[in-house]
Scaffold this active site. Structure first.
Site, PDB file in Angstrom:
ATOM      1  N   LYS A   1       5.336  12.464  -5.725  1.00  0.00           N
ATOM      2  CA  LYS A   1       4.544  12.466  -6.954  1.00  0.00           C
ATOM      3  C   LYS A   1       3.955  13.850  -7.197  1.00  0.00           C
ATOM      4  O   LYS A   1       4.073  14.416  -8.267  1.00  0.00           O
ATOM      5  CB  LYS A   1       3.445  11.405  -6.859  1.00  0.00           C
ATOM      6  CG  LYS A   1       2.553  11.370  -8.074  1.00  0.00           C
ATOM      7  CD  LYS A   1       1.513  10.265  -7.988  1.00  0.00           C
ATOM      8  CE  LYS A   1       0.494  10.450  -9.109  1.00  0.00           C
ATOM      9  NZ  LYS A   1      -0.552   9.448  -9.123  1.00  0.00           N
TER      10      LYS A   1
ATOM     11  N   GLU B   1       4.807  16.840   4.541  1.00  0.00           N
ATOM     12  CA  GLU B   1       5.935  16.196   5.233  1.00  0.00           C
ATOM     13  C   GLU B   1       7.193  16.261   4.376  1.00  0.00           C
ATOM     14  O   GLU B   1       8.279  16.624   4.844  1.00  0.00           O
ATOM     15  CB  GLU B   1       5.607  14.717   5.526  1.00  0.00           C
ATOM     16  CG  GLU B   1       4.525  14.493   6.564  1.00  0.00           C
ATOM     17  CD  GLU B   1       3.119  14.492   5.987  1.00  0.00           C
ATOM     18  OE1 GLU B   1       2.920  15.012   4.863  1.00  0.00           O
ATOM     19  OE2 GLU B   1       2.221  13.971   6.661  1.00  0.00           O
TER      20      GLU B   1
ATOM     21  N   GLY C   1       0.918   6.464  -6.247  1.00  0.00           N
ATOM     22  CA  GLY C   1       2.079   6.542  -5.347  1.00  0.00           C
ATOM     23  C   GLY C   1       2.495   5.170  -4.836  1.00  0.00           C
ATOM     24  O   GLY C   1       3.670   4.812  -4.826  1.00  0.00           O
ATOM     25  N   ARG C   2       1.522   4.364  -4.410  1.00  0.00           N
ATOM     26  CA  ARG C   2       1.860   3.059  -3.826  1.00  0.00           C
ATOM     27  C   ARG C   2       2.222   2.027  -4.886  1.00  0.00           C
ATOM     28  O   ARG C   2       2.523   0.882  -4.558  1.00  0.00           O
ATOM     29  CB  ARG C   2       0.699   2.574  -2.948  1.00  0.00           C
ATOM     30  CG  ARG C   2      -0.647   2.558  -3.646  1.00  0.00           C
ATOM     31  CD  ARG C   2      -1.790   2.417  -2.645  1.00  0.00           C
ATOM     32  NE  ARG C   2      -3.118   2.520  -3.256  1.00  0.00           N
ATOM     33  CZ  ARG C   2      -3.757   3.661  -3.466  1.00  0.00           C
ATOM     34  NH1 ARG C   2      -3.195   4.808  -3.158  1.00  0.00           N
ATOM     35  NH2 ARG C   2      -4.966   3.658  -4.009  1.00  0.00           N
TER      36      ARG C   2
ATOM     37  N   GLU D   1      -4.485   1.201   1.519  1.00  0.00           N
ATOM     38  CA  GLU D   1      -4.836   2.455   0.862  1.00  0.00           C
ATOM     39  C   GLU D   1      -5.626   2.148  -0.419  1.00  0.00           C
ATOM     40  O   GLU D   1      -6.429   2.957  -0.870  1.00  0.00           O
ATOM     41  CB  GLU D   1      -3.575   3.284   0.545  1.00  0.00           C
ATOM     42  CG  GLU D   1      -3.854   4.773   0.414  1.00  0.00           C
ATOM     43  CD  GLU D   1      -2.602   5.643   0.280  1.00  0.00           C
ATOM     44  OE1 GLU D   1      -1.977   5.612  -0.793  1.00  0.00           O
ATOM     45  OE2 GLU D   1      -2.254   6.364   1.228  1.00  0.00           O
TER      46      GLU D   1
ATOM     47  N   HIS E   1       7.861 -15.604  18.533  1.00  0.00           N
ATOM     48  CA  HIS E   1       8.057 -15.376  19.975  1.00  0.00           C
ATOM     49  C   HIS E   1       7.311 -14.138  20.452  1.00  0.00           C
ATOM     50  O   HIS E   1       7.618 -13.590  21.504  1.00  0.00           O
ATOM     51  CB  HIS E   1       9.551 -15.275  20.276  1.00  0.00           C
ATOM     52  CG  HIS E   1      10.256 -16.556  19.975  1.00  0.00           C
ATOM     53  ND1 HIS E   1      10.341 -17.597  20.860  1.00  0.00           N
ATOM     54  CD2 HIS E   1      10.846 -16.991  18.827  1.00  0.00           C
ATOM     55  CE1 HIS E   1      10.983 -18.609  20.303  1.00  0.00           C
ATOM     56  NE2 HIS E   1      11.297 -18.265  19.061  1.00  0.00           N
TER      57      HIS E   1
ATOM     58  N   LYS F   1      -5.442  15.637   6.523  1.00  0.00           N
ATOM     59  CA  LYS F   1      -4.516  16.668   6.037  1.00  0.00           C
ATOM     60  C   LYS F   1      -5.151  18.048   6.193  1.00  0.00           C
ATOM     61  O   LYS F   1      -4.518  18.994   6.663  1.00  0.00           O
ATOM     62  CB  LYS F   1      -4.220  16.461   4.548  1.00  0.00           C
ATOM     63  CG  LYS F   1      -3.316  15.290   4.214  1.00  0.00           C
ATOM     64  CD  LYS F   1      -2.973  15.350   2.729  1.00  0.00           C
ATOM     65  CE  LYS F   1      -2.451  14.042   2.209  1.00  0.00           C
ATOM     66  NZ  LYS F   1      -2.308  14.007   0.761  1.00  0.00           N
TER      67      LYS F   1
END
Ligand code: F6P
Length: 563
Positions: free
Chosen positions: A210, A216, A282-283, A368, A399, A526
């Site tokens: 975005k 990263e 973004g999400r 977030e 399990h 960050k």
């Protein structure tokens, strides 16, 4: 002007809920026995989704009080404000319009926000993405050496990765285009593993960010660019010159971003860039151009069905009275579980292997959004906010961690998700010829019943259990679950599930009075990483300014790194 949040704890409904909780003795067995209509009354539909809330620790009085709470905190008005493009993301002064991304072409009246016809912008971008994807899928788009594209690498992180990867996995049976791979982590292992074995001549890279500033993503994009260009140069496939490299980038790199100027700075042709807008978080962006890798994988018509699924739930959320409004009811139920019953976590348990990334996707969406301690006017929150979302597909989870849900001391509300039609209908022909999907679903049905109704001491004794282990084998029951079913895991249903949880998250945020659309909490880490990087690289002055624990950790790293 900012409408101040209403403190939910000062509402009449909150007082009523407090009393209801104090007087409630959870007894799902008794409640079901005494009330044959309970399941029917507490089950709802939204689009293709059938949602059963009846195995929660609720009664009609609680539901009524939760709906009053929603009214008292103005949920309907806040919802309408979001849909109409008001700047409800106050700390960033932005509209919140992911719902505009899935409005059908030609919807009337057109959505105009801040003087801009949003519908036109959305559909112009979609057409650009569809046209590009069609070229790639048909083989008309060729790599720099004239070969068609066989593999797409999506490079992004957070919302620019979790949505695309989750949906790519969820809709595998619909993916008939190039294979997609995803790089998100700055751990160089991620890029190394993902590019291993790939032919750069047939690989297309989608850089999805975005902001186009994310460390990263940009680092990974540079690494993959250098991998691709070096390989093509070494193979003599491109000229070892600026012009040769630039030609290759044009054919092998596209970008998705709101910052098209930064995309150009990176060397990607602006014609190969797909934009979106600051009003898409973004999400909340998988249904924007951030879904380009998905359109490449599954084609226009499947992506259109995916968007239509979102829109069906948007319409439901926008127009259905609260008494039947599934996202609103589920959001309110989460408030009940967190603020009155004391739940700290919330499990999401898809009984559909293709949804195996859905819990991870929901972690960003929910945590977030609602992991906040101040309200949208800057004042402290007045009650607990946010839950830890987590989960794994059934039956694997059964399990592993279900033991704690069944017999542990914590209350863990859980959403169970299943579809009626299997993606792979198979019979156990070497066994008793049973339908394997039915074995699977039997577990889905059995688990919520076991969690709700448990097993009493008398029942355990009646099985002939030795007295000394009777208590270990008792199941208390009264563990709250919601069951969500759909006919099949289609593109539309996946869109519906995402939109459902988006609006659940919104509902909770409104009750708590928080801005669910900013994410300032990710900034500090960050900044610190930036400041620490020179120390990690050996700068003693930078190291000296760190705390003693961080210094020792970095010294350990420096002493133990083997080259
Ligand atoms: O750091 C958090 C975050 O901003 C998320 O909200 C976002 O989804 C992710 O980083 C990636 O951001 P971008 O798409 O701008 O690279």
């Amino acid at each position: 002007m900012t409408t101040p949040p209403i403190d939910p704890t000062t509402t009449k409904a909150w007082d009523r809920l407090t009393d209801l909780e104090a007087w409630m003795t959870p007894d799902l067995r008794g409640w079901f026995e005494q009330d044959p209509d309970r399941a029917q009354r507490m089950s709802f539909t939204a689009g293709d989704l059938y949602v059963d809330l009846s195995k929660n620790l609720l009664n009609d009085a609680v539901i009524a009080a939760l709906i009053d709470l929603a009214e008292e905190v103005n949920l309907p008005a806040r919802r309408d404000a979001m849909f109409s493009g008001e700047h409800i993301n106050l700390t960033e002064d932005r509209a919140v319009l992911h719902t505009a991304l899935r409005r059908p072409k030609g919807a009337t009246p057109a959505l105009v926000v801040d003087g801009q016809n949003v519908d036109e912008d959305v559909h112009a971008t979609l057409e650009k993405v569809y046209a590009f994807a069609e070229q790639v899928r048909s083989g008309q788009w060729k790599g720099v050496t004239g070969k068609p594209i066989e593999t797409v690498i999506n490079i992004g992180i957070g919302g620019s990765d979790l949505g695309p990867v989750m949906v790519y996995e969820a809709l595998q049976p619909y993916c008939d285009g190039p294979d997609c791979r995803f790089i998100s982590n700055i751990d160089p292992t991620d890029a190394a593993q993902t590019t291993a074995g790939l032919d750069p001549e047939t690989t297309l890279v989608v850089v999805a960010s975005k902001t186009f500033t994310t460390l990263e993503t940009l680092t990974n994009a540079r690494m993959v660019k250098s991998w691709l260009l070096d390989a093509l140069t070494k193979a003599g496939a491109i000229e070892d010159s600026e012009a040769g490299r630039s030609k290759a980038v044009t054919k092998h790199f596209v970008a998705v971003s709101t910052a098209l100027d930064k995309v150009a700075d990176f060397g990607i042709d602006p014609d190969n860039a797909f934009g979106f807008w600051d009003w898409v978080g973004g999400r909340y962006s998988v249904d924007s151009a951030i879904g380009t890798s998905l359109v490449l994988a599954m084609g226009r018509s499947n992506f259109e069905d995916f968007l239509a699924g979102f829109h069906a739930i948007d319409e439901h959320f926008a127009t259905t009275p609260l008494e039947q409004n599934v996202p609103a009811l589920m959001g309110l139920l989460n408030v009940w579980n967190v603020n009155f019953l004391g739940a700290d976590t919330h499990a999401v348990l898809p009984y559909a292997q293709y949804l195996h990334r859905f819990p991870a996707y929901l972690q960003q969406l929910t945590m977030e959004s609602n992991g906040k301690s101040v309200r949208w006017d800057g004042s402290p929150v007045t009650c607990e906010t946010g839950e830890v979302f987590w989960g794994e597909p059934g039956t694997n989870g059964q399990h592993a961690f279900y033991q704690l849900i069944h017999q542990g001391t914590q209350l863990i509300p859980a959403d169970f998700i299943a579809v009626a039609t299997p993606a792979h209908p198979v019979r156990d022909t070497l066994g008793d010829d049973s339908d394997v999907h039915e074995l699977f679903l039997a577990n889905f049905f059995a688990q919520t019943a076991a969690l709700a109704f448990g097993k009493t001491e008398e029942e355990v004794r009646a099985e002939g259990t030795p007295e000394e282990i009777v208590s270990a084998r008792v199941f208390e029951g009264n563990k709250p679950t919601t069951s969500i079913m759909a006919p099949a895991l289609t593109p539309s249903v996946v869109g519906q599930l995402i939109a459902l949880y988006e609006h659940i998250t919104f509902t909770q945020g409104i009750v708590w009075g928080i801005d669910s659309f900013d994410q300032w909490g990710v900034e500090l880490g960050k900044q610190l990483a930036k400041a620490i990087t020179p120390a990690v690289g050996g700068d003693e002055d930078a190291l000296g300014s760190q705390d003693s624990s961080t210094q020792a950790l970095i010294r350990y790293y420096r002493a133990n790194r083997s080259n």
